[in-house]
Design a protein around this motif. Structure first.
Motif, PDB file in Angstrom:
ATOM      1  N   ALA A 167       0.755  -1.285  -0.193  1.00 11.96           N
ATOM      2  CA  ALA A 167      -0.191  -0.001   0.015  1.00 11.96           C
ATOM      3  C   ALA A 167       1.055   1.415   0.165  1.00 11.96           C
ATOM      4  N   MET A 168       1.850   1.218   0.654  1.00 12.71           N
ATOM      5  CA  MET A 168       2.900   2.306   0.882  1.00 12.71           C
ATOM      6  C   MET A 168       3.479   2.536  -0.714  1.00 12.71           C
ATOM      7  N   ASN A 169       3.776   1.451  -1.689  1.00  5.85           N
ATOM      8  CA  ASN A 169       4.138   1.541  -2.758  1.00  5.85           C
ATOM      9  C   ASN A 169       3.109   2.132  -3.646  1.00  5.85           C
ATOM     10  N   ARG A 170       1.901   1.978  -3.605  1.00  7.15           N
ATOM     11  CA  ARG A 170       0.692   2.394  -4.126  1.00  7.15           C
ATOM     12  C   ARG A 170       0.461   3.895  -4.197  1.00  7.15           C
ATOM     13  N   ASP A 171       0.819   4.296  -2.866  1.00  6.01           N
ATOM     14  CA  ASP A 171       0.716   5.642  -2.261  1.00  6.01           C
ATOM     15  C   ASP A 171       1.787   6.466  -3.003  1.00  6.01           C
ATOM     16  N   VAL A 193      12.912  10.506  -5.812  1.00  2.61           N
ATOM     17  CA  VAL A 193      12.190   9.822  -4.652  1.00  2.61           C
ATOM     18  C   VAL A 193      13.377  10.383  -3.443  1.00  2.61           C
ATOM     19  N   VAL A 194      13.218  11.221  -2.478  1.00 11.02           N
ATOM     20  CA  VAL A 194      14.007  11.108  -1.334  1.00 11.02           C
ATOM     21  C   VAL A 194      13.188  10.491  -0.269  1.00 11.02           C
ATOM     22  N   SER A 195      13.834   9.322   0.311  1.00  9.22           N
ATOM     23  CA  SER A 195      13.035   8.616   1.428  1.00  9.22           C
ATOM     24  C   SER A 195      13.898   8.128   2.711  1.00  9.22           C
ATOM     25  N   SER A 196      13.195   7.612   3.651  1.00  5.49           N
ATOM     26  CA  SER A 196      14.033   7.131   4.686  1.00  5.49           C
ATOM     27  C   SER A 196      13.076   5.918   5.319  1.00  5.49           C
ATOM     28  N   SER A 197      14.008   5.268   6.306  1.00  7.73           N
ATOM     29  CA  SER A 197      13.195   4.111   6.808  1.00  7.73           C
ATOM     30  C   SER A 197      12.587   3.210   5.853  1.00  7.73           C
ATOM     31  N   LEU A 198      11.759   2.437   6.118  1.00  6.64           N
ATOM     32  CA  LEU A 198      10.892   1.683   5.249  1.00  6.64           C
ATOM     33  C   LEU A 198      10.391   2.138   4.283  1.00  6.64           C
ATOM     34  N   ALA A 199      10.034   3.507   4.018  1.00  6.53           N
ATOM     35  CA  ALA A 199       9.857   4.185   2.874  1.00  6.53           C
ATOM     36  C   ALA A 199      10.933   4.027   1.591  1.00  6.53           C
ATOM     37  N   GLY A 200      12.169   3.925   2.152  1.00  5.70           N
ATOM     38  CA  GLY A 200      13.296   3.511   1.553  1.00  5.70           C
ATOM     39  C   GLY A 200      13.341   2.249   0.602  1.00  5.70           C
ATOM     40  N   ARG A 201      12.903   1.246   1.333  1.00  4.50           N
ATOM     41  CA  ARG A 201      12.828  -0.080   0.639  1.00  4.50           C
ATOM     42  C   ARG A 201      11.469  -0.106  -0.240  1.00  4.50           C
ATOM     43  N   VAL A 202      10.686   0.970  -0.115  1.00  3.87           N
ATOM     44  CA  VAL A 202       9.405   0.865  -1.002  1.00  3.87           C
ATOM     45  C   VAL A 202       9.796   1.492  -2.290  1.00  3.87           C
ATOM     46  N   ALA A 203      10.708   2.677  -2.047  1.00  7.43           N
ATOM     47  CA  ALA A 203      11.280   3.478  -3.339  1.00  7.43           C
ATOM     48  C   ALA A 203      12.089   2.608  -3.957  1.00  7.43           C
ATOM     49  N   ILE A 204      12.989   1.793  -3.452  1.00  7.16           N
ATOM     50  CA  ILE A 204      13.557   0.993  -4.379  1.00  7.16           C
ATOM     51  C   ILE A 204      12.789   0.014  -4.951  1.00  7.16           C
ATOM     52  N   ARG A 205      11.722  -0.462  -4.721  1.00  6.05           N
ATOM     53  CA  ARG A 205      10.698  -1.501  -5.527  1.00  6.05           C
ATOM     54  C   ARG A 205      10.073  -0.581  -6.528  1.00  6.05           C
ATOM     55  N   ALA A 206       9.902   0.581  -6.048  1.00  6.13           N
ATOM     56  CA  ALA A 206       9.019   1.595  -6.976  1.00  6.13           C
ATOM     57  C   ALA A 206       9.762   1.968  -8.327  1.00  6.13           C
ATOM     58  N   ALA A 207      11.112   2.071  -7.891  1.00  4.19           N
ATOM     59  CA  ALA A 207      11.981   2.708  -9.007  1.00  4.19           C
ATOM     60  C   ALA A 207      12.101   1.445 -10.125  1.00  4.19           C
ATOM     61  N   VAL A 208      11.963   0.202  -9.626  1.00  4.17           N
ATOM     62  CA  VAL A 208      12.092  -0.866 -10.610  1.00  4.17           C
ATOM     63  C   VAL A 208      10.748  -0.766 -11.406  1.00  4.17           C
ATOM     64  N   GLU A 209       9.673  -0.401 -10.982  1.00  7.20           N
ATOM     65  CA  GLU A 209       8.365  -0.535 -11.655  1.00  7.20           C
ATOM     66  C   GLU A 209       8.052   0.474 -12.325  1.00  7.20           C
ATOM     67  N   ASP A 210       8.480   1.733 -11.822  1.00  6.09           N
ATOM     68  CA  ASP A 210       8.013   2.820 -12.407  1.00  6.09           C
ATOM     69  C   ASP A 210       9.042   3.815 -13.084  1.00  6.09           C
ATOM     70  N   SER A 211       9.251   4.090 -14.642  1.00  2.00           N
ATOM     71  CA  SER A 211      10.117   4.671 -15.135  1.00  2.00           C
ATOM     72  C   SER A 211      10.264   6.168 -14.956  1.00  2.00           C
ATOM     73  N   ARG A 212       9.167   6.622 -14.232  1.00  2.00           N
ATOM     74  CA  ARG A 212       9.233   8.088 -13.986  1.00  2.00           C
ATOM     75  C   ARG A 212       9.915   8.481 -12.885  1.00  2.00           C
ATOM     76  N   ILE A 213      10.440   7.490 -12.151  1.00  2.96           N
ATOM     77  CA  ILE A 213      11.455   7.780 -11.016  1.00  2.96           C
ATOM     78  C   ILE A 213      12.758   7.603 -11.746  1.00  2.96           C
ATOM     79  N   ARG A 214      13.499   9.027 -11.640  1.00  2.00           N
ATOM     80  CA  ARG A 214      14.792   9.118 -12.274  1.00  2.00           C
ATOM     81  C   ARG A 214      15.926   8.784 -11.059  1.00  2.00           C
TER      82      ARG A 214
END
Length: 200
Positions: free
Chosen positions: A54-58, A77-98
């Protein structure tokens, strides 16, 4: 200027990232920070129902908003804590993340929870000894959090490494010298994978 999205760290609200967003803004960035759904803060739901999926979807939804509202098609994406783990996954799946910047990111959830609770909560969920609720970093959440983390391979260091190997954008990880959850050596090892893959 470039656009940075700051997802809320686990158990935090957009208010917690106010100082970070200020520094980014005075250095020429446009910034979006938000409260996650099923989390703490002003969005719908309570943290009892939070999952990393759900954090990834957000995060993806926040990027959708930036694209629609500001006609911006690339963000960092500038993230911390568990949001950092989510950001890594999102960057794999979403090409808009540079690019992804992680500030003391949790990259090995199973090890982090074991260090905090002196008990392997992931194994407890697998063997059935943890059911109903679980305390995750100080918050009572539904055991679905653990099930989702396992199913989506968010829970292990190997899962993080697998995602980093698939990233096609730069990854910059900041560590704290005395952080027992995500120490410098652990994050350095993950960052090396990004370098080896040609992401930095």
């Amino acid at each position: 200027g470039p656009f940075a999205v700051i997802p809320p760290a686990f158990g935090e609200t957009k208010t917690n990232s106010l100082t970070l967003s200020y520094y980014l803004a005075i250095n020429g960035f446009r910034v979006l920070r938000y409260d996650g759904t099923d989390h703490v803060g002003e969005s719908d739901g309570t943290i009892f129902d939070v999952t990393l999926s759900a954090m990834n979807r957000d995060l993806v939804g926040a990027i959708d908003y930036v694209e629609k509202r500001f006609e911006v098609h690339e963000v960092g994406v500038v993230s911390s804590s568990l949001a950092g783990r989510v950001a890594i996954r999102a960057a794999v799946e979403d090409s808009r993340i540079r690019y992804v910047i992680g500030l003391v990111s949790i990259v090995d959830l199973e090890s982090t929870l074991s260090a905090v609770y002196r008990r392997n909560l992931i194994q407890g969920y697998v063997d059935g000894s943890i059911r109903g609720t679980a305390n995750i970093l100080g918050f009572e959440v539904c055991d679905r959090f653990l099930g989702d983390a396992i199913q989506q391979e968010y829970h292990t260091l190997e899962g993080t490494k697998s995602d980093v190997r698939r990233m096609k954008v730069p990854l910059l990880l900041f560590a704290s010298e005395r952080d027992v959850w995500s120490g410098p050596e652990l994050l350095r090892g993950v960052a090396r994978l990004a370098v080896n893959a040609g992401n930095n």
